[in-house]
Design a protein around this motif. Structure first.
Motif, PDB file in Angstrom:
ATOM      1  N   ARG A   1      26.129  24.421  22.993  1.00 52.49           N
ATOM      2  CA  ARG A   1      25.200  23.819  22.042  1.00 52.49           C
ATOM      3  C   ARG A   1      23.774  24.068  22.533  1.00 52.49           C
ATOM      4  O   ARG A   1      23.558  24.604  23.611  1.00 52.49           O
ATOM      5  CB  ARG A   1      25.440  22.319  21.883  1.00 52.49           C
ATOM      6  CG  ARG A   1      25.129  21.497  23.120  1.00 52.49           C
ATOM      7  CD  ARG A   1      25.327  20.006  22.855  1.00 52.49           C
ATOM      8  NE  ARG A   1      24.757  19.187  23.902  1.00 52.49           N
ATOM      9  CZ  ARG A   1      25.370  18.884  25.034  1.00 52.49           C
ATOM     10  NH1 ARG A   1      26.590  19.350  25.270  1.00 52.49           N
ATOM     11  NH2 ARG A   1      24.763  18.114  25.927  1.00 52.49           N
TER      12      ARG A   1
ATOM     13  N   VAL B   1      23.756  28.756  22.946  1.00 47.59           N
ATOM     14  CA  VAL B   1      24.909  28.088  22.334  1.00 47.59           C
ATOM     15  C   VAL B   1      26.218  28.661  22.876  1.00 47.59           C
ATOM     16  O   VAL B   1      27.159  27.910  23.177  1.00 47.59           O
ATOM     17  CB  VAL B   1      24.848  28.218  20.799  1.00 47.59           C
ATOM     18  CG1 VAL B   1      26.102  27.636  20.154  1.00 47.59           C
ATOM     19  CG2 VAL B   1      23.599  27.521  20.256  1.00 47.59           C
TER      20      VAL B   1
ATOM     21  N   TRP C   1      20.486  24.046  14.118  1.00 46.31           N
ATOM     22  CA  TRP C   1      20.579  22.588  13.994  1.00 46.31           C
ATOM     23  C   TRP C   1      20.876  22.170  12.560  1.00 46.31           C
ATOM     24  O   TRP C   1      21.623  21.214  12.332  1.00 46.31           O
ATOM     25  CB  TRP C   1      19.282  21.949  14.493  1.00 46.31           C
ATOM     26  CG  TRP C   1      19.145  22.017  15.989  1.00 46.31           C
ATOM     27  CD1 TRP C   1      20.137  21.843  16.914  1.00 46.31           C
ATOM     28  CD2 TRP C   1      17.946  22.295  16.720  1.00 46.31           C
ATOM     29  NE1 TRP C   1      19.637  21.987  18.187  1.00 46.31           N
ATOM     30  CE2 TRP C   1      18.296  22.263  18.096  1.00 46.31           C
ATOM     31  CE3 TRP C   1      16.626  22.559  16.368  1.00 46.31           C
ATOM     32  CZ2 TRP C   1      17.352  22.480  19.111  1.00 46.31           C
ATOM     33  CZ3 TRP C   1      15.698  22.784  17.367  1.00 46.31           C
ATOM     34  CH2 TRP C   1      16.055  22.742  18.721  1.00 46.31           C
TER      35      TRP C   1
ATOM     36  N   CYS D   1      24.555  22.551  12.126  1.00 50.64           N
ATOM     37  CA  CYS D   1      25.285  21.457  12.769  1.00 50.64           C
ATOM     38  C   CYS D   1      25.233  20.204  11.899  1.00 50.64           C
ATOM     39  O   CYS D   1      26.240  19.513  11.704  1.00 50.64           O
ATOM     40  CB  CYS D   1      24.690  21.161  14.142  1.00 50.64           C
ATOM     41  SG  CYS D   1      24.945  22.457  15.371  1.00 50.64           S
TER      42      CYS D   1
END
Length: 303
Positions: free
Chosen positions: A93, A88, A139, A142
């Motif tokens: 990412r 990341v 994730w 996010c």
């Protein structure tokens, strides 16, 4: 480089040799930015050469792609987190995690040592769980922040984990665990935009070269080498792409030019008593159930 994984960020564990190397190169050829993870150890766990991972990353960069190296021990919980964080931080990412790292300590079960059991289960099963745990947390974060997530996990199981394999009880148990881990996490992570699938590949690598020695392509032959690791990678790349978002919780067997969808445990025939069964009367019921159910696939290597 361009392709179906253009600009996707991919971690490939155990990417210094064999299947992992083939996967890393294939993702790069399809436009992905690749984090090459490899600790560089020998099959017996000795050493720790930095060369294999560096060579793969250099091959990708020389071909016009983007790759960096991280040498985390994926079965170490904290190092697995550092690997995810590194991806990341480096590329902004993470889109795909390919769990490939593994070792073998083959032995007939009655001769298996505790260390040989622990080594194999640690690298395969815990090594999958640790990287997945930290990637999943990223994730989820996010998703909760309102960022779009279209992420993939591709795990590496084995026919040994699906059907068993004589002399590989530790390996078969670890790979069966990976199969269960795959379907469980697929059910849990779908809400965050993550798919989880697994492959059971047959290919010639350091771990399998003795098994498949008699199936090697003849030197100089122009025929298709069905055991080449590169035959497995197109499926892995597709599973890592945006195109695969509707496929999750699945197990694919792949060898040469063949791709098959494996099906696992399912509810089978049943006998029901409207009371507690008596042990002595179960014999007839069990015989009926066995007669009605499909015969199990044979264990690899069984006589």
């Amino acid at each position: 480089m361009s392709g179906i994984c253009e600009d996707r960020v991919v971690i490939v564990t155990g990417a210094g040799r064999g299947l992992g190397r083939a996967h890393a190169r294939a993702f790069a050829a399809h436009g992905a930015k690749v984090v090459v993870n490899d600790v560089g150890v020998e099959l017996d766990g000795s050493g720790g050469a930095t060369t294999p991972g560096d060579e793969v990353a250099r091959e990708i960069v020389d071909a016009g792609g983007s790759a960096v190296v991280h040498r985390a021990d994926v079965a170490d919980w904290n190092q697995a987190r550092e690997l995810v964080d590194f991806a990341v931080e480096t590329y902004g990412r993470l889109d795909v995690l390919v769990n490939n790292a593994g070792v073998v300590r083959d032995r007939m079960f009655v001769n298996l040592s505790e260390q040989e059991w622990d080594d194999v289960v640690r690298v395969h099963l815990k090594g999958h769980a640790a990287t997945m745990r930290h990637a999943a947390a990223y994730w989820r974060g996010c998703s909760r922040a309102g960022e779009p997530v279209d992420a993939r996990v591709v795990n590496t199981a084995s026919g040994a984990g699906l059907l068993g394999s004589i002399g590989q009880s530790n390996y078969a148990a670890a790979k069966a665990g990976i199969a269960a881990l795959t379907i469980n996490t697929a059910a849990e992570l779908g809400r965050y935009g993550v798919t989880v699938n697994a492959i059971a590949p047959s290919a010639r690598t350091r771990m399998t070269e003795e098994v498949f020695r008699d199936r090697m392509a003849a030197p100089g032959a122009q025929t298709f080498d069905a055991m080449a690791p590169e035959n497995v990678s197109p499926l892995v790349v597709w599973l890592g792409s945006a195109e695969s978002r509707e496929v999750t919780g699945r197990m694919f067997e792949v060898e040469g030019g063949a791709v098959a969808l494996a099906t696992g445990w399912r509810h089978g025939p049943e006998r029901t008593a409207e009371r507690r069964w008596e042990a002595a009367e179960l014999g007839a019921a069990i015989k009926d159930l066995v007669a009605e159910a499909p015969a199990p696939e044979p264990v690899y290597g069984a006589v």
